[in-house]
Scaffold this motif. Structure first.
Motif, PDB file in Angstrom:
ATOM      1  N   ASN A   1      45.689  46.748  44.443  1.00  0.00           N
ATOM      2  CA  ASN A   1      44.635  45.873  44.965  1.00  0.00           C
ATOM      3  C   ASN A   1      44.270  44.815  43.918  1.00  0.00           C
ATOM      4  O   ASN A   1      43.119  44.706  43.497  1.00  0.00           O
ATOM      5  CB  ASN A   1      43.410  46.712  45.339  1.00  0.00           C
TER       6      ASN A   1
ATOM      7  N   LEU B   1      43.742  41.059  42.053  1.00  0.00           N
ATOM      8  CA  LEU B   1      43.264  39.710  42.336  1.00  0.00           C
ATOM      9  C   LEU B   1      44.237  38.719  41.694  1.00  0.00           C
ATOM     10  O   LEU B   1      45.088  39.102  40.892  1.00  0.00           O
ATOM     11  CB  LEU B   1      41.848  39.529  41.791  1.00  0.00           C
ATOM     12  N   THR B   2      44.111  37.465  42.022  1.00  0.00           N
ATOM     13  CA  THR B   2      45.065  36.477  41.517  1.00  0.00           C
ATOM     14  C   THR B   2      44.687  36.053  40.101  1.00  0.00           C
ATOM     15  O   THR B   2      43.532  36.164  39.672  1.00  0.00           O
ATOM     16  CB  THR B   2      45.092  35.241  42.417  1.00  0.00           C
TER      17      THR B   2
ATOM     18  N   PHE C   1      42.052  33.509  40.248  1.00  0.00           N
ATOM     19  CA  PHE C   1      40.711  34.095  40.296  1.00  0.00           C
ATOM     20  C   PHE C   1      40.234  34.434  38.888  1.00  0.00           C
ATOM     21  O   PHE C   1      39.075  34.170  38.530  1.00  0.00           O
ATOM     22  CB  PHE C   1      40.718  35.356  41.163  1.00  0.00           C
TER      23      PHE C   1
ATOM     24  N   GLY D   1      49.502  40.140  39.495  1.00  0.00           N
ATOM     25  CA  GLY D   1      48.083  39.987  39.768  1.00  0.00           C
ATOM     26  C   GLY D   1      47.210  40.465  38.625  1.00  0.00           C
ATOM     27  O   GLY D   1      47.647  41.178  37.726  1.00  0.00           O
TER      28      GLY D   1
ATOM     29  N   TYR E   1      37.079  48.903  39.403  1.00  0.00           N
ATOM     30  CA  TYR E   1      37.278  49.419  40.764  1.00  0.00           C
ATOM     31  C   TYR E   1      36.410  50.648  41.016  1.00  0.00           C
ATOM     32  O   TYR E   1      35.835  50.796  42.099  1.00  0.00           O
ATOM     33  CB  TYR E   1      38.751  49.749  40.996  1.00  0.00           C
TER      34      TYR E   1
ATOM     35  N   LEU F   1      38.950  43.083  48.919  1.00  0.00           N
ATOM     36  CA  LEU F   1      39.058  42.214  47.743  1.00  0.00           C
ATOM     37  C   LEU F   1      38.029  41.096  47.745  1.00  0.00           C
ATOM     38  O   LEU F   1      37.669  40.587  46.677  1.00  0.00           O
ATOM     39  CB  LEU F   1      40.470  41.643  47.640  1.00  0.00           C
ATOM     40  N   VAL F   2      37.537  40.706  48.900  1.00  0.00           N
ATOM     41  CA  VAL F   2      36.489  39.683  48.952  1.00  0.00           C
ATOM     42  C   VAL F   2      35.211  40.231  48.329  1.00  0.00           C
ATOM     43  O   VAL F   2      34.596  39.604  47.464  1.00  0.00           O
ATOM     44  CB  VAL F   2      36.247  39.210  50.394  1.00  0.00           C
TER      45      VAL F   2
ATOM     46  N   GLY G   1      35.820  40.946  44.540  1.00  0.00           N
ATOM     47  CA  GLY G   1      35.810  39.700  43.780  1.00  0.00           C
ATOM     48  C   GLY G   1      34.407  39.145  43.612  1.00  0.00           C
ATOM     49  O   GLY G   1      34.049  38.612  42.553  1.00  0.00           O
ATOM     50  N   ARG G   2      33.578  39.301  44.640  1.00  0.00           N
ATOM     51  CA  ARG G   2      32.202  38.825  44.557  1.00  0.00           C
ATOM     52  C   ARG G   2      31.428  39.600  43.489  1.00  0.00           C
ATOM     53  O   ARG G   2      30.663  39.009  42.712  1.00  0.00           O
ATOM     54  CB  ARG G   2      31.531  38.960  45.926  1.00  0.00           C
TER      55      ARG G   2
END
Length: 326
Positions: free
Chosen positions: A201, A203-204, A207, A248, A255, A309-310, A313-314
């Motif tokens: 899972n 993130l980029t 990001f 990533g 997490y 992931l939204v 990421g927040r």
């Protein structure tokens, strides 16, 4: 939103620092204490790193406790250099010579027992490093786990793909006996963010660049400590992690912390008994998922598999918009 009481047990490396800042920024979290354990670096460095994070976030009032300097049995394993020798990328020059005076005298395991006993069934324990302090706590007070609200662990692996040995993940490999004790004797609701969960899972890297380039003190601190660390190098990680999981940015400990702060971050999971292998020449420290009930255990744990992931990421973005005074 109901406030959660939390104790965080950490071997404070860079990803632990990110996870701590996530908890410090969360409006629904009250941190009762931070307990330090060997792992990414020596426990003395861990204590200093935790104090540094609290200073950056202007939250020095949270008590910090020194815990185990090595595994439950046997000789201490050499610390990892994954995040540099000091755990924070070897970039901090102005170390505090008075740091020991800022650490509580009480041992971490005793502090856990006391704080949880004072707030029974209300405290979430988040374990981000080797589980030595948790194993010591249950040995000192066998009733300790049942006084917890729940337990969140970053560690273990589901498929026998190791990151420090052939078959085991770092936190469990550093103290397999403690991991075994915790997963056998902590019968409270238990949630595990395994190595595979984090890696699957990601993130980029775009990001990550946006994350550390925010104009806040905590973001500048994160940019500093990741600046010379190969673990935060896009190119270096291609040869280390992408063999199994693809590219990533992964903030491993974050997490588990995110799941504690907001359970809806976890969108899918496996619930089953688990056991940590102690005897295997190749598999020592590996976490085994018993999906056919061969072990005949009554206690199941929740092993996270998929992340929103939204939302994740927040939480990461908000974690670096500090200081957040209270």
């Amino acid at each position: 939103m109901t406030e959660k009481l939390v104790i965080i047990d950490t071997d404070c490396g860079i990803d632990d620092a990110q996870a701590l800042m996530m908890a410090l920024a969360a409006p629904n979290v009250q941190i009762l204490g931070l307990t330090c354990v060997h792992g990414n670096t020596s426990v003395e460095n861990v204590c200093q790193n935790v104090l540094r994070v609290l200073s950056v976030c202007e939250r020095e009032g949270i008590p910090v406790f020194r815990g185990a300097a090595g595994p439950l049995i046997g000789a201490s394993n050499p610390s990892s250099d994954h995040f540099g020798g000091d755990g924070l990328g070897d970039v901090i020059e102005d170390r505090d010579p008075q740091w020991e005076k800022k650490i509580q005298r009480e041992h971490a395991a005793s502090a856990m027992i006391r704080l949880v006993s004072e707030n029974q069934k209300q405290v979430s324990l988040v374990a981000l490093g080797p589980l030595t302090n948790l194993a010591l706590a249950v040995r000192l007070d066998p009733g300790f786990p049942q006084k917890l609200r729940d337990l969140y662990i970053m560690g273990g692996n589901m498929e026998g793909k190791g990151n420090v040995t052939l078959c085991s993940e770092f936190n469990f490999a550093m103290d397999p006996e403690s991991a075994y004790v915790v997963l056998e004797e902590y019968l409270c609701p238990t949630y595990i963010a395994s190595w595979e969960y984090a890696c699957r899972n990601p993130l980029t890297w775009e990001f990550f660049e946006e994350l550390i380039n925010q104009d806040f003190a905590a973001a500048r601190f994160m940019k500093l400590i990741t600046s010379k660390c190969w673990a935060y190098s896009k190119e270096a990680m291609k040869t280390k992690r992408d063999v199994y999981f693809g590219p990533g940015f992964v903030s491993y400990d974050s997490y588990a912390m995110a799941a504690c702060i907001d359970s809806s971050v976890v969108t899918d999971s496996i619930t089953c008994p688990v056991r940590v292998e102690l005897q295997g020449a190749l598999g020592r420290g590996m976490m085994v998922l018993d999906r056919i009930n061969a072990l005949k255990k009554n206690h199941c744990v929740t092993v996270m598999t998929t992340c929103d992931l939204v939302k994740f990421g927040r939480l990461l973005m908000e974690s670096l918009r500090q200081p957040c005074k209270r």
